[in-house]
Motif scaffolding. Structure first.
Motif, PDB file in Angstrom:
ATOM      1  N   CYS A 299      -5.472 -11.240  -2.473  1.00 41.46           N
ATOM      2  CA  CYS A 299      -5.609 -10.121  -1.535  1.00 41.46           C
ATOM      3  C   CYS A 299      -4.848  -8.891  -2.030  1.00 41.46           C
ATOM      4  O   CYS A 299      -5.329  -7.755  -1.893  1.00 41.46           O
ATOM      5  CB  CYS A 299      -5.089 -10.529  -0.159  1.00 41.46           C
ATOM      6  N   LEU A 300      -3.685  -9.118  -2.608  1.00 41.56           N
ATOM      7  CA  LEU A 300      -2.893  -8.004  -3.131  1.00 41.56           C
ATOM      8  C   LEU A 300      -3.599  -7.334  -4.301  1.00 41.56           C
ATOM      9  O   LEU A 300      -3.563  -6.103  -4.434  1.00 41.56           O
ATOM     10  CB  LEU A 300      -1.504  -8.501  -3.562  1.00 41.56           C
ATOM     11  N   ILE A 301      -4.254  -8.141  -5.126  1.00 42.36           N
ATOM     12  CA  ILE A 301      -5.003  -7.587  -6.264  1.00 42.36           C
ATOM     13  C   ILE A 301      -6.139  -6.698  -5.764  1.00 42.36           C
ATOM     14  O   ILE A 301      -6.365  -5.599  -6.285  1.00 42.36           O
ATOM     15  CB  ILE A 301      -5.554  -8.716  -7.158  1.00 42.36           C
ATOM     16  N   TYR A 302      -6.852  -7.167  -4.763  1.00 31.60           N
ATOM     17  CA  TYR A 302      -7.944  -6.375  -4.194  1.00 31.60           C
ATOM     18  C   TYR A 302      -7.420  -5.058  -3.634  1.00 31.60           C
ATOM     19  O   TYR A 302      -8.065  -4.004  -3.783  1.00 31.60           O
ATOM     20  CB  TYR A 302      -8.661  -7.158  -3.091  1.00 31.60           C
ATOM     21  N   ASP A 303      -6.274  -5.095  -2.979  1.00 31.43           N
ATOM     22  CA  ASP A 303      -5.697  -3.871  -2.419  1.00 31.43           C
ATOM     23  C   ASP A 303      -5.335  -2.869  -3.509  1.00 31.43           C
ATOM     24  O   ASP A 303      -5.565  -1.661  -3.366  1.00 31.43           O
ATOM     25  CB  ASP A 303      -4.448  -4.206  -1.593  1.00 31.43           C
TER      26      ASP A 303
ATOM     27  N   GLU B  50      -8.468  -1.252  -4.770  1.00 35.60           N
ATOM     28  CA  GLU B  50      -9.031  -0.306  -3.808  1.00 35.60           C
ATOM     29  C   GLU B  50      -8.293   1.028  -3.861  1.00 35.60           C
ATOM     30  O   GLU B  50      -8.904   2.095  -3.779  1.00 35.60           O
ATOM     31  CB  GLU B  50      -8.950  -0.896  -2.403  1.00 35.60           C
ATOM     32  N   LEU B  51      -6.979   0.967  -4.027  1.00 33.57           N
ATOM     33  CA  LEU B  51      -6.179   2.190  -4.084  1.00 33.57           C
ATOM     34  C   LEU B  51      -6.364   2.938  -5.397  1.00 33.57           C
ATOM     35  O   LEU B  51      -6.241   4.164  -5.435  1.00 33.57           O
ATOM     36  CB  LEU B  51      -4.696   1.842  -3.905  1.00 33.57           C
ATOM     37  N   ALA B  52      -6.635   2.188  -6.491  1.00 38.67           N
ATOM     38  CA  ALA B  52      -6.835   2.782  -7.819  1.00 38.67           C
ATOM     39  C   ALA B  52      -5.742   3.802  -8.156  1.00 38.67           C
ATOM     40  O   ALA B  52      -6.021   4.993  -8.344  1.00 38.67           O
ATOM     41  CB  ALA B  52      -8.218   3.429  -7.908  1.00 38.67           C
TER      42      ALA B  52
ATOM     43  N   ARG C 199       0.814  -1.213   0.000  1.00 35.31           N
ATOM     44  CA  ARG C 199       0.000   0.000   0.000  1.00 35.31           C
ATOM     45  C   ARG C 199       0.857   1.278   0.000  1.00 35.31           C
ATOM     46  O   ARG C 199       0.699   2.127  -0.879  1.00 35.31           O
ATOM     47  CB  ARG C 199      -0.972  -0.020   1.183  1.00 35.31           C
ATOM     48  N   PRO C 200       1.769   1.454   0.957  1.00 32.28           N
ATOM     49  CA  PRO C 200       2.607   2.662   0.894  1.00 32.28           C
ATOM     50  C   PRO C 200       3.501   2.692  -0.336  1.00 32.28           C
ATOM     51  O   PRO C 200       3.802   3.765  -0.857  1.00 32.28           O
ATOM     52  CB  PRO C 200       3.437   2.595   2.185  1.00 32.28           C
TER      53      PRO C 200
ATOM     54  N   GLY D 283      -7.069   8.238 -11.301  1.00 31.91           N
ATOM     55  CA  GLY D 283      -7.710   7.475 -10.237  1.00 31.91           C
ATOM     56  C   GLY D 283      -8.328   6.174 -10.720  1.00 31.91           C
ATOM     57  O   GLY D 283      -9.240   5.646 -10.084  1.00 31.91           O
ATOM     58  N   SER D 284      -7.822   5.664 -11.825  1.00 32.53           N
ATOM     59  CA  SER D 284      -8.325   4.402 -12.376  1.00 32.53           C
ATOM     60  C   SER D 284      -7.550   3.222 -11.785  1.00 32.53           C
ATOM     61  O   SER D 284      -6.549   3.391 -11.108  1.00 32.53           O
ATOM     62  CB  SER D 284      -8.168   4.397 -13.902  1.00 32.53           C
TER      63      SER D 284
END
Length: 221
Positions: free
Chosen positions: A113-117, A120-122, A75-76, A127-128
């Motif tokens: 799970c990584l794909i979902y994250d 979510e961040l897009a 995420r970061p 912002g896609s």
């Protein structure tokens, strides 16, 4: 035309650890597959390397440290490097360590799970959601030298990863590439890539990226 960005998120085989050597001994940038990828794609792409020895998909490592958890760092990492047009993830080998006791199917769930994250961040243009590619690492060799106890049962499970990752990629609608189809691990330790394998993989992934079919309209920032 704007320069596109691709994040290469992986473990020691993205970091470029030399087979049979320690984690501090790595190939130079032009030799590592992300460096080869950069050379193949040229100046229209910016290739970002994010490889860490021992990185897992979603597990804190009780021995090597919680920072080996790929999900915690992703995420970061993504927010640091946004905007991203493509995210390539090549993980899974370290999840096969005995200490995690996971079958290949659950390693694939961790990848999911990584794909979902990422979605979510897009972090894509405007912002896609960027293009995402799961890369199954080459299977471990049967002889993994002094790593035999740490990865007990790992070689067999590693041969199942490509199928499980492909199933996950299909179900989530992301790209998939089987690195084991073009290269194999080096005999020096049985699970790291040598310089020739890095080159072969980098060239193959460049072809996969070009085949995605990019349009100028999709890339307006």
């Amino acid at each position: 035309m704007p320069v596109r960005s691709v994040l290469c998120f992986g473990d020691s085989n993205t970091h470029g650890q030399i087979p049979g050597r320690g984690p501090l001994e790595r190939y130079d940038r032009p030799t590592r597959w992300p460096g080869v990828l950069q050379a193949e794609l040229g100046s229209k792409w910016y290739v970002i390397e994010e490889g860490l020895s021992g990185r897992t998909t979603v597990h804190d490592d009780p021995i090597e440290g919680a920072h080996k958890n790929g999900r915690t760092y992703l995420r970061p990492c993504i927010q640091s490097h946004t905007v991203l047009d493509l995210v390539i993830i090549m993980l899974g080998t370290n999840d096969l360590k005995v200490r995690f006791n996971k079958p290949a199917s659950e390693v694939a769930m961790g990848m999911g799970c990584l794909i979902y994250d990422i979605r979510e961040l897009a972090p894509g243009p405007g912002g896609s959601v960027p293009e995402i590619m799961i890369v199954a690492p080459p299977p471990m060799l049967d002889d993994i030298k002094e790593w035999k106890s740490i990865f007990a049962g790992g070689p067999e499970k590693s041969r199942q990863l490509a199928l499980e990752f492909e199933i996950m990629a299909d179900s989530l609608g992301v790209h998939f590439f089987n690195a084991g189809a073009v290269c194999q691990c080096d005999e020096a330790d049985g699970f790291h890539l040598n310089a020739d394998a890095h080159r072969t993989l980098g060239i193959a992934l460049a072809q996969e990226i070009e085949a995605i079919g990019w349009s100028v309209a999709e890339h307006q920032r």
